[in-house]
Scaffold this motif. Structure first.
Motif, mmCIF file in Angstrom:
data_model
loop_
_atom_site.group_PDB
_atom_site.id
_atom_site.type_symbol
_atom_site.label_atom_id
_atom_site.label_comp_id
_atom_site.label_asym_id
_atom_site.label_seq_id
_atom_site.Cartn_x
_atom_site.Cartn_y
_atom_site.Cartn_z
ATOM 1 N N SER A 270 11.754 -3.940 -41.906
ATOM 2 C CA SER A 270 10.987 -4.937 -42.650
ATOM 3 C C SER A 270 10.331 -5.888 -41.637
ATOM 4 C CB SER A 270 12.052 -5.842 -43.488
ATOM 5 O OG SER A 270 11.215 -6.976 -43.837
ATOM 6 N N ASN A 272 9.448 -9.057 -41.962
ATOM 7 C CA ASN A 272 9.891 -10.242 -42.217
ATOM 8 C C ASN A 272 10.384 -11.178 -41.106
ATOM 9 O OD1 ASN A 272 8.384 -10.420 -44.895
ATOM 10 N ND2 ASN A 272 10.400 -9.296 -45.898
ATOM 11 N N VAL A 301 3.524 -2.941 -41.275
ATOM 12 C CA VAL A 301 2.787 -3.619 -42.557
ATOM 13 C C VAL A 301 1.755 -2.349 -42.351
ATOM 14 C CG1 VAL A 301 1.773 -4.741 -43.832
ATOM 15 C CG2 VAL A 301 3.572 -5.870 -42.607
ATOM 16 N N ASP A 302 1.692 -1.530 -43.815
ATOM 17 C CA ASP A 302 0.744 -0.413 -43.924
ATOM 18 C C ASP A 302 -0.600 -1.539 -44.084
ATOM 19 O OD1 ASP A 302 -1.219 1.284 -46.053
ATOM 20 O OD2 ASP A 302 0.466 2.628 -44.984
ATOM 21 N N THR A 303 -1.783 -0.654 -43.552
ATOM 22 C CA THR A 303 -3.032 -1.294 -43.719
ATOM 23 C C THR A 303 -3.750 -1.725 -45.106
ATOM 24 O OG1 THR A 303 -4.114 0.979 -43.434
ATOM 25 C CG2 THR A 303 -3.550 -0.499 -41.457
ATOM 26 N N THR A 304 -2.873 -0.712 -46.200
ATOM 27 C CA THR A 304 -3.431 -1.123 -47.636
ATOM 28 C C THR A 304 -2.694 -2.406 -48.120
ATOM 29 O OG1 THR A 304 -1.715 0.335 -48.324
ATOM 30 C CG2 THR A 304 -3.979 1.057 -47.620
ATOM 31 N N ASP A 305 -1.572 -2.786 -47.372
ATOM 32 C CA ASP A 305 -0.864 -3.951 -47.829
ATOM 33 C C ASP A 305 -1.454 -5.260 -47.867
ATOM 34 O OD1 ASP A 305 1.328 -6.080 -47.937
ATOM 35 O OD2 ASP A 305 2.773 -4.621 -47.543
ATOM 36 N N SER A 306 -1.417 -5.906 -49.002
ATOM 37 C CA SER A 306 -2.507 -7.258 -48.879
ATOM 38 C C SER A 306 -1.822 -8.320 -47.618
ATOM 39 C CB SER A 306 -2.070 -7.916 -50.305
ATOM 40 O OG SER A 306 -0.935 -8.117 -50.382
ATOM 41 N N ARG A 307 -0.615 -8.043 -47.133
ATOM 42 C CA ARG A 307 -0.147 -8.869 -46.091
ATOM 43 C C ARG A 307 -0.857 -8.696 -44.929
ATOM 44 N NH1 ARG A 307 6.154 -7.861 -46.301
ATOM 45 N NH2 ARG A 307 5.478 -5.805 -46.541
ATOM 46 N N TYR A 308 -1.392 -7.511 -44.594
ATOM 47 C CA TYR A 308 -1.974 -6.743 -43.262
ATOM 48 C C TYR A 308 -3.075 -7.728 -42.579
ATOM 49 C CZ TYR A 308 -3.608 -3.565 -39.714
ATOM 50 O OH TYR A 308 -3.998 -2.976 -38.521
ATOM 51 N N THR A 309 -4.073 -8.149 -43.595
ATOM 52 C CA THR A 309 -5.097 -8.843 -43.155
ATOM 53 C C THR A 309 -4.657 -10.394 -42.919
ATOM 54 O OG1 THR A 309 -6.671 -7.597 -44.653
ATOM 55 C CG2 THR A 309 -7.201 -9.915 -43.984
#
Length: 326
Positions: A270, A272, A301-309
């Motif tokens: 994770s 976190n 974190v996957d690049t498609t995850d909203s957290r990535y940006t």
């Protein structure tokens, strides 16, 4: 995850799932797997003995065998369960939950019986229940039952079972709520909330406890494990929240770091914990380490995850701070 089998799921699942989800989100109980179970013939499947004039009734033993020997193995094989099983039933379902305690106390670690039709147990099963609950084989078993505004014969049966439970072994934990302001049909709603609160009491980490240090946190989860009878792993969200609270309220970076490290050990895949440790390093003024830790978080974190940006922007800000200091 613990598993809750809900009888009469078409009626009982919506409020049960809603209550469990709300309490879990706020850290008051663990996440659950909830299995909705519906019978095609309640008088057949949920009654322990034949009733005069009711054809094919009294097949509770067969239904219990189905739950324990067929349905549960399927759930255990296909989902991430932890061998902690609960059963909830209302009315005849509550009767069935109580009956299962009599004939197979260890089949479920917790049972919730809402407005159970206990008068259908009869003197013989009341006597058997008295024998069962007095034995130490009911260790790590919890039983909740309630009753609302009902007829005298319903209340009499409820009081009979309460008297029996008063003489139970210390190994059986139980709660009985008499709720005269509730009806037969509202007791499952208020009852499920109360049952969860009783069973998972003191589930949430508090700041005063956390401030005592990691040994106190580990002892807290060891105590929960001992009480419930299964290994309770410190929940990532709870420990994470506690660590941020320590940072925001006390600014104890050493303790916050230790809490994030605890999460890192339990949840290494994770991001976190790395995000939290990056925050600690930033609070300490070590932007180089904060940047390194944020890079590790970003790598999980996957690049498609909203957290990535969001994390990428935070990393850029940290790198700018390093350049400014140079």
């Amino acid at each position: 995850y613990p598993v809750l089998y809900v009888l009469d799921g078409r009626q009982q699942l919506p409020h049960t799932a809603g209550i469990a989800k709300t309490l879990q989100v706020y850290g008051e109980m663990p996440a659950l797997i909830i299995v909705s179970v519906d019978s095609t013939n309640r008088m057949r499947d949920l009654t322990p003995k034949m009733f005069p004039g009711v054809e094919n009734s009294g097949k509770a033993d067969a239904f219990l065998s189905f739950l324990v020997e067929e349905l549960r193995p399927f759930i255990d094989q296909n989902y991430k369960t932890n061998n902690y099983n609960m059963l909830a039933g209302h009315s005849l379902g509550g009767l069935f939950a109580t009956y299962s305690l009599i004939v197979d106390p260890d089949a479920f670690q917790a049972r919730f019986a809402f407005s159970p039709s206990l008068r259908f147990l009869g003197p013989e099963l009341f006597k058997t229940l008295n024998s069962v609950v007095a034995k130490k084989r009911t260790s790590n078993v919890y039983f909740y039952m309630n009753v609302g505004a009902e007829q005298a014969r319903v209340l009499d049966a409820f009081h009979t079972v309460t008297t029996i439970l008063n003489d139970s072994s210390e190994k059986l934990s139980w709660t009985a709520d008499e709720l005269p302001e509730e009806t037969h049909f509202t007791t499952p709603i208020i009852g499920q909330f109360k049952a969860f609160r009783h069973l998972f009491g003191n589930w949430k980490l508090t700041l005063p406890l956390v401030e005592k240090g990691i040994p106190a946190v580990e002892a807290f989860y060891q105590s929960l494990s001992s009480r419930l009878g299964y290994a309770v792993v410190p929940e990532e969200a709870q420990v994470n929240s506690a660590a941020y609270e320590v940072l925001d309220v006390t600014d104890n970076t050493d303790l916050a770091s230790a809490l994030f490290e605890l999460n890192l050990r339990n949840y290494p895949s994770s991001p976190n914990a790395f995000i939290g440790l990056s925050r600690v390093a930033r609070n300490q003024g070590d932007f180089v380490r904060a940047s390194e830790l944020m890079e590790k978080a970003l790598g999980l974190v996957d690049t498609t995850d909203s957290r990535y940006t969001v994390l990428k922007n935070q990393l850029a800000t940290l790198q700018q701070s390093i350049q400014s200091s140079d």
